[in-house]
Design an enzyme around this catalytic site. Structure first.
Site, PDB file in Angstrom:
ATOM      1  N   GLY A  53       0.812  -1.208   0.000  1.00 51.69           N
ATOM      2  CA  GLY A  53       0.000   0.000   0.000  1.00 51.69           C
ATOM      3  C   GLY A  53       0.847   1.261   0.000  1.00 51.69           C
ATOM      4  O   GLY A  53       1.847   1.335   0.703  1.00 51.69           O
ATOM      5  N   THR A  54       0.481   2.224  -0.795  1.00 50.12           N
ATOM      6  CA  THR A  54       1.083   3.562  -0.822  1.00 50.12           C
ATOM      7  C   THR A  54      -0.016   4.498  -1.299  1.00 50.12           C
ATOM      8  O   THR A  54      -0.982   4.042  -1.912  1.00 50.12           O
ATOM      9  CB  THR A  54       2.236   3.621  -1.839  1.00 50.12           C
ATOM     10  OG1 THR A  54       1.730   3.255  -3.109  1.00 50.12           O
ATOM     11  CG2 THR A  54       3.374   2.685  -1.462  1.00 50.12           C
ATOM     12  N   THR A  55      -0.004   5.738  -1.098  1.00 49.23           N
ATOM     13  CA  THR A  55       0.934   6.646  -0.455  1.00 49.23           C
ATOM     14  C   THR A  55       0.190   7.337   0.689  1.00 49.23           C
ATOM     15  O   THR A  55      -1.010   7.566   0.582  1.00 49.23           O
ATOM     16  CB  THR A  55       1.426   7.678  -1.497  1.00 49.23           C
ATOM     17  OG1 THR A  55       2.106   6.972  -2.540  1.00 49.23           O
ATOM     18  CG2 THR A  55       2.326   8.721  -0.927  1.00 49.23           C
ATOM     19  N   ASP A  70      -4.096   7.360  -0.361  1.00 53.12           N
ATOM     20  CA  ASP A  70      -4.757   6.950  -1.590  1.00 53.12           C
ATOM     21  C   ASP A  70      -5.371   5.566  -1.372  1.00 53.12           C
ATOM     22  O   ASP A  70      -5.299   5.000  -0.293  1.00 53.12           O
ATOM     23  CB  ASP A  70      -3.771   6.953  -2.753  1.00 53.12           C
ATOM     24  CG  ASP A  70      -2.870   5.729  -2.742  1.00 53.12           C
ATOM     25  OD1 ASP A  70      -2.193   5.509  -1.720  1.00 53.12           O
ATOM     26  OD2 ASP A  70      -2.840   4.990  -3.745  1.00 53.12           O
ATOM     27  N   LYS A  86      -6.252   2.665   3.986  1.00 48.78           N
ATOM     28  CA  LYS A  86      -4.896   2.742   4.536  1.00 48.78           C
ATOM     29  C   LYS A  86      -4.786   3.651   5.754  1.00 48.78           C
ATOM     30  O   LYS A  86      -3.714   3.762   6.337  1.00 48.78           O
ATOM     31  CB  LYS A  86      -3.920   3.240   3.468  1.00 48.78           C
ATOM     32  CG  LYS A  86      -3.911   2.431   2.183  1.00 48.78           C
ATOM     33  CD  LYS A  86      -2.964   3.058   1.173  1.00 48.78           C
ATOM     34  CE  LYS A  86      -3.071   2.369  -0.174  1.00 48.78           C
ATOM     35  NZ  LYS A  86      -2.204   3.018  -1.182  1.00 48.78           N
TER      36      LYS A  86
END
EC number: 3.4.25.1
Length: 281
Positions: A53-55, A70, A86
């Protein structure tokens, strides 16, 4: 600890014995194999492929802090999930945004939530924001073995410090090293692009509305250059998760609120593709 269906209904002695206010210490003593960092992985060659997972981005404003992320998770060059969450509340006055191996990160957040709740029940008071940041650092450090095998978790922690009356942000590395960030921060694969956007748009006197716009703008810029970061998806109605933490506690923006911010940014970008400073102001 496992329950015995043939028991008399009494809790095991471990639950009734006074001990540490840390749930991690309790688990380490009675069921250490349940801690994520103590699990034995099978022998592997190369890096383990798992959804990442990002960001995650955060910024402070007078009276609080904003933490946002995101919705994209990737596995190599494949989009593993388009609507992953997230950003999670840690307790009433703090939140965690996860970057890294998604499954381990979510499990670590749940353990962190339980750790803070356990402390409050045993001690009858909340940990200070500094203490919460230190507890999270310990959890990340205990995952170092898995991080060396490619299963790293690098969260961003933010909250409202009731003692100092202001929002604060803490970033981490894979070894559990903790740093307090001033003004704004970003982590994850798109962090370099998000940080560049925030560096240009951040001001000390941002309003709450401007701060929420800033983080969505930063995520948009990150998605523009980083394939692992997902931008606002109007067709699927998937928008960044944006949370605000003030003296009134944790609040997550509704889908209508976050979509309104994202749509306003998209409209301005259509008019001026270079994304001038006016997009925030």
């Amino acid at each position: 600890m496992e329950a015995n269906p043939r028991s008399t209904g009494r809790l095991p002695a471990a639950f009734l014995t006074p001990g540490s206010s840390s749930f991690m210490d309790f688990l380490s003593e009675h069921q250490p194999q349940l801690l994520p960092g103590n699990r034995q992985l099978p022998p592997t060659q190369g890096v383990i492929e798992a959804p990442h997972g990002t960001t995650i981005v955060a910024t402070t404003f007078p009276g609080g802090v904003v933490l946002a992320g995101d919705r994209r998770a990737t596995m190599g060059n494949v989009i593993a999930q388009r609507d992953i969450e997230k950003v999670f509340p840690a307790d009433e006055y703090s939140a965690v945004g996860i970057a890294g191996t998604a499954g381990l990160a979510v499990e670590m957040v749940k353990l962190f939530q339980l750790e803070l709740e356990h402390f409050e029940k045993v001690e009858g008071a909340q940990l200070s924001l500094e203490g919460k940041a230190n507890r999270l650092s310990t959890m990340i450090r205990s995952n170092l073995g898995m991080a060396m095998q490619g299963l790293a978790v690098v969260p961003l922690f933010a909250g409202f410090d009731v003692d100092r009356g202001k929002g604060r942000i803490f970033s981490y590395d894979v070894t559990g090293g903790r740093s307090e960030e001033h003004g704004f921060a970003a982590t994850g694969s798109g962090s370099i692009f998000a940080r560049g956007a925030m560096k240009k748009l951040f001001r000390e006197d941002l309003s709450e509305e401007q701060a929420t716009t800033l983080v969505v703008q930063a995520l948009y810029d990150a998605a523009d250059d980083d394939s692992a970061t997902g931008g606002p998806d109007v067709a699927r109605r998937i928008y960044p998760i944006v949370t605000v933490i003030t003296e009134d506690g944790f609040r997550r923006l509704t889908e209508d609120e976050s979509s309104g911010i994202a749509r306003s940014i998209l409209e301005r970008r259509l008019e001026q593709p270079d994304g001038p400073r006016a997009a925030l102001l």
